[in-house]
Scaffold this active site. Sequence first.
Site, PDB file in Angstrom:
ATOM      1  N   ASP A  52       0.821  -1.204   0.000  1.00  0.00           N
ATOM      2  CA  ASP A  52       0.000   0.000   0.000  1.00  0.00           C
ATOM      3  C   ASP A  52       0.857   1.256   0.000  1.00  0.00           C
ATOM      4  OD1 ASP A  52      -2.285  -1.546   0.112  1.00  0.00           O
ATOM      5  OD2 ASP A  52      -2.450  -1.446   2.294  1.00  0.00           O
ATOM      6  N   TYR A 111       5.186  -9.899   7.203  1.00  0.00           N
ATOM      7  CA  TYR A 111       5.126  -8.467   7.483  1.00  0.00           C
ATOM      8  C   TYR A 111       5.377  -8.209   8.962  1.00  0.00           C
ATOM      9  CZ  TYR A 111       2.938  -7.208   2.973  1.00  0.00           C
ATOM     10  OH  TYR A 111       2.688  -6.981   1.644  1.00  0.00           O
TER      11      TYR A 111
END
Length: 250
Positions: A52, A111
Amino acid sequence: MNRYFIELAYDGNKYHGWQIQPGAPSVQEELNRALSTIMREKINVVGAGRTDTGVHASFYVAHFDSQKPITLPEQLVYKLNRFTGKDIAISRIYQVSPDWHARFSALSRTYKYYIDKQKNPFTSNYAWKVFPLPDTYKMNEACRVLFDYTDFTSFSKLHTDVKTNNCTIMEAYWEETDTQLIFTIKANRFLRNMVRAIVGTMLEIGQGKLTPEGLRKIIESRNRCQAGTSVPGHALFLCDIQYPKMNSEI
């Protein structure tokens, strides 16, 4: 055609994510421009997945095809790093089998999300500050709930073009250091906005606004509106991508 994997890291603060966006800077666009200029042919890199806007990658993998064999990959890495500037760092380029794909050959991605326990001017661009600080024990209890499910529609950005919202989560846990809370999550794939939505929901649990049983209801609802608010992207890092072991060096 020769296929190559390229390993890199990037600071996402000035980019609108990995993927090319009309009228907005992206990491993919920068790499395309750099490789095409240096190699003097049209190069289109394919990434391991989207990140993102504002999200970073301490480790990222992409692939590209070239009509020309790369005989000195270290020299190409050196030239690319001079071309791309300080926000993108290439560490390695190596040839792979033509059927290898940076996205579809990946076995897992990992992540990490960073939360500062106190205001810190040296980490504020790469960690988020929340108040009150959440309880990591409660959030780790909630992490165990995630392993019972594969459909994570409740944590996906709406109106995406994916065929399925199923993911297999392999690891999910919170740890606390002297200065930070760090969330780690590993899965075979992630939906758009998924990690940031999970973290936002976890923080509600850690602050006593939601229970782990409430997390079950959110997941089972398959309704994004039921989950917590997405946390900012600047504290999120893609930090590992795993691939099958190569049978031999190409």
